[in-house]
Design a protein around this motif. Structure first.
Motif, PDB file in Angstrom:
ATOM      1  N   VAL A   5      28.367  41.919  35.079  1.00 24.46           N
ATOM      2  CA  VAL A   5      28.987  40.715  36.188  1.00 24.46           C
ATOM      3  C   VAL A   5      29.957  41.636  37.168  1.00 24.46           C
ATOM      4  N   GLU A   6      29.610  41.752  38.438  1.00 25.03           N
ATOM      5  CA  GLU A   6      30.202  42.250  39.400  1.00 25.03           C
ATOM      6  C   GLU A   6      31.603  41.715  39.954  1.00 25.03           C
ATOM      7  N   SER A   7      32.560  42.529  40.362  1.00 27.45           N
ATOM      8  CA  SER A   7      33.751  41.807  40.966  1.00 27.45           C
ATOM      9  C   SER A   7      34.458  42.838  41.997  1.00 27.45           C
ATOM     10  N   GLY A   8      35.428  42.277  42.810  1.00 25.33           N
ATOM     11  CA  GLY A   8      36.150  43.183  43.492  1.00 25.33           C
ATOM     12  C   GLY A   8      35.883  43.366  45.051  1.00 25.33           C
ATOM     13  N   ALA A  14      37.430  48.507  58.678  1.00 27.08           N
ATOM     14  CA  ALA A  14      36.960  49.751  58.556  1.00 27.08           C
ATOM     15  C   ALA A  14      38.066  50.947  58.246  1.00 27.08           C
ATOM     16  N   GLY A  15      37.812  51.669  57.652  1.00 25.44           N
ATOM     17  CA  GLY A  15      38.713  52.689  56.938  1.00 25.44           C
ATOM     18  C   GLY A  15      39.301  52.372  55.693  1.00 25.44           C
ATOM     19  N   GLY A  16      39.182  51.080  55.437  1.00 20.32           N
ATOM     20  CA  GLY A  16      39.884  50.572  54.238  1.00 20.32           C
ATOM     21  C   GLY A  16      39.134  50.975  52.966  1.00 20.32           C
ATOM     22  N   SER A  17      39.703  50.385  51.864  1.00 24.48           N
ATOM     23  CA  SER A  17      39.209  50.925  50.529  1.00 24.48           C
ATOM     24  C   SER A  17      38.934  49.590  49.576  1.00 24.48           C
ATOM     25  N   LEU A  18      38.134  49.753  48.819  1.00 22.78           N
ATOM     26  CA  LEU A  18      37.729  48.577  47.656  1.00 22.78           C
ATOM     27  C   LEU A  18      37.488  49.157  46.536  1.00 22.78           C
ATOM     28  N   ARG A  19      37.708  48.616  45.354  1.00 25.19           N
ATOM     29  CA  ARG A  19      37.122  49.120  44.027  1.00 25.19           C
ATOM     30  C   ARG A  19      36.673  47.975  43.434  1.00 25.19           C
ATOM     31  N   LEU A  20      35.208  48.078  43.065  1.00 30.78           N
ATOM     32  CA  LEU A  20      34.234  47.164  42.392  1.00 30.78           C
ATOM     33  C   LEU A  20      34.129  47.463  40.944  1.00 30.78           C
ATOM     34  N   ALA A  21      34.090  46.434  40.105  1.00 30.93           N
ATOM     35  CA  ALA A  21      33.818  46.511  38.835  1.00 30.93           C
ATOM     36  C   ALA A  21      32.621  45.803  38.145  1.00 30.93           C
ATOM     37  N   CYS A  22      32.077  46.386  37.159  1.00 28.94           N
ATOM     38  CA  CYS A  22      31.091  45.974  36.639  1.00 28.94           C
ATOM     39  C   CYS A  22      31.118  45.809  34.994  1.00 28.94           C
ATOM     40  N   ALA A  23      31.453  44.452  34.562  1.00 26.66           N
ATOM     41  CA  ALA A  23      31.759  44.300  33.119  1.00 26.66           C
ATOM     42  C   ALA A  23      30.434  44.097  32.706  1.00 26.66           C
ATOM     43  N   ALA A  24      30.145  44.587  31.341  1.00 28.57           N
ATOM     44  CA  ALA A  24      29.161  44.167  30.651  1.00 28.57           C
ATOM     45  C   ALA A  24      29.591  43.485  29.398  1.00 28.57           C
ATOM     46  N   SER A  25      28.717  42.559  29.014  1.00 28.55           N
ATOM     47  CA  SER A  25      28.900  41.686  27.833  1.00 28.55           C
ATOM     48  C   SER A  25      27.891  41.489  27.288  1.00 28.55           C
ATOM     49  N   GLY A  26      27.796  41.170  25.662  1.00 26.39           N
ATOM     50  CA  GLY A  26      26.533  40.969  24.847  1.00 26.39           C
ATOM     51  C   GLY A  26      25.987  42.353  24.525  1.00 26.39           C
ATOM     52  N   GLY A  66      31.116  61.536  49.264  1.00 27.73           N
ATOM     53  CA  GLY A  66      32.320  62.003  49.804  1.00 27.73           C
ATOM     54  C   GLY A  66      33.245  60.812  50.055  1.00 27.73           C
ATOM     55  N   ARG A  67      32.908  59.618  50.086  1.00 28.52           N
ATOM     56  CA  ARG A  67      33.562  58.523  50.106  1.00 28.52           C
ATOM     57  C   ARG A  67      33.568  57.576  49.037  1.00 28.52           C
ATOM     58  N   PHE A  68      32.590  57.521  48.273  1.00 27.55           N
ATOM     59  CA  PHE A  68      32.451  56.625  47.139  1.00 27.55           C
ATOM     60  C   PHE A  68      32.415  57.469  45.973  1.00 27.55           C
ATOM     61  N   THR A  69      33.026  56.855  44.837  1.00 25.69           N
ATOM     62  CA  THR A  69      33.057  57.641  43.366  1.00 25.69           C
ATOM     63  C   THR A  69      32.760  56.346  42.466  1.00 25.69           C
ATOM     64  N   ILE A  70      31.775  56.819  41.578  1.00 20.61           N
ATOM     65  CA  ILE A  70      31.440  56.105  40.467  1.00 20.61           C
ATOM     66  C   ILE A  70      32.074  56.655  39.067  1.00 20.61           C
ATOM     67  N   SER A  71      32.611  55.562  38.492  1.00 15.97           N
ATOM     68  CA  SER A  71      33.173  56.023  36.963  1.00 15.97           C
ATOM     69  C   SER A  71      32.840  55.060  36.132  1.00 15.97           C
ATOM     70  N   ARG A  72      33.322  55.325  34.964  1.00 11.71           N
ATOM     71  CA  ARG A  72      33.072  54.325  33.743  1.00 11.71           C
ATOM     72  C   ARG A  72      34.111  54.317  32.839  1.00 11.71           C
ATOM     73  N   ASP A  73      34.483  53.239  32.050  1.00 16.42           N
ATOM     74  CA  ASP A  73      35.452  53.300  31.126  1.00 16.42           C
ATOM     75  C   ASP A  73      34.593  52.589  29.752  1.00 16.42           C
ATOM     76  N   ASN A  74      34.010  53.464  28.848  1.00 19.11           N
ATOM     77  CA  ASN A  74      33.081  53.001  27.745  1.00 19.11           C
ATOM     78  C   ASN A  74      34.004  52.085  26.946  1.00 19.11           C
ATOM     79  N   TYR A  80      32.689  51.225  37.406  1.00 19.98           N
ATOM     80  CA  TYR A  80      33.527  50.996  38.607  1.00 19.98           C
ATOM     81  C   TYR A  80      32.706  51.821  39.731  1.00 19.98           C
ATOM     82  N   LEU A  81      33.128  51.266  40.962  1.00 17.61           N
ATOM     83  CA  LEU A  81      32.572  52.067  42.319  1.00 17.61           C
ATOM     84  C   LEU A  81      34.219  51.973  42.998  1.00 17.61           C
ATOM     85  N   GLN A  82      34.648  53.123  43.274  1.00 17.82           N
ATOM     86  CA  GLN A  82      35.648  53.221  44.147  1.00 17.82           C
ATOM     87  C   GLN A  82      35.144  53.555  45.594  1.00 17.82           C
ATOM     88  N   MET A  83      35.354  52.734  46.592  1.00 20.66           N
ATOM     89  CA  MET A  83      35.067  52.847  47.948  1.00 20.66           C
ATOM     90  C   MET A  83      35.903  53.086  48.829  1.00 20.66           C
TER      91      MET A  83
END
Length: 118
Positions: A5-8, A14-26, A66-74, A80-83
């Protein structure tokens, strides 16, 4: 069954930022490769970024490098996707995906909308 499930998503200038999250269940994503894809209106879905199970190796498409960064917290079973430096051409529905070693992406979220205004 694993569910993503994605959120964020939202509307930003233009020029702004968002952080997307992907939560896994099951299930756990700790041993999976996680990735983000996006699909702009009238366009085919395209790859954005991926991260290995260990987080040691990441790869991003040239269009977002250079603009987007993917990361994870197991521990939180979340990717996550930091944009940063968002551009109008980044406007799309962003999808989270996951795969096990040696497989294609078989788990997909429903997507979250990102709109970047000029």
């Amino acid at each position: 069954q694993v569910q993503l499930v994605e959120s964020g998503g939202g509307l930003v200038q233009a020029g702004g930022s968002l952080r997307l999250a992907c939560a896994a269940s099951g299930g756990t994503i700790s041993t999976w490769t996680m990735a983000w894809f996006r699909q702009a209106p009238g366009k085919e879905r395209e790859f954005v970024a991926r991260i290995t199970w260990s987080g040691a190796i990441t790869y991003a498409a040239d269009s977002v490098k250079g603009r987007f960064t993917i990361s994870r917290d197991n521990a939180k079973n979340t990717a996550y996707l930091q944009m940063n430096g968002l551009k109008p051409e980044d406007t799309a529905v962003y999808y989270c995906a996951a795969r096990s070693a040696g497989t294609t992406y078989s788990y997909w979220g429903q997507g979250t909308h990102v709109t970047v205004s000029s």
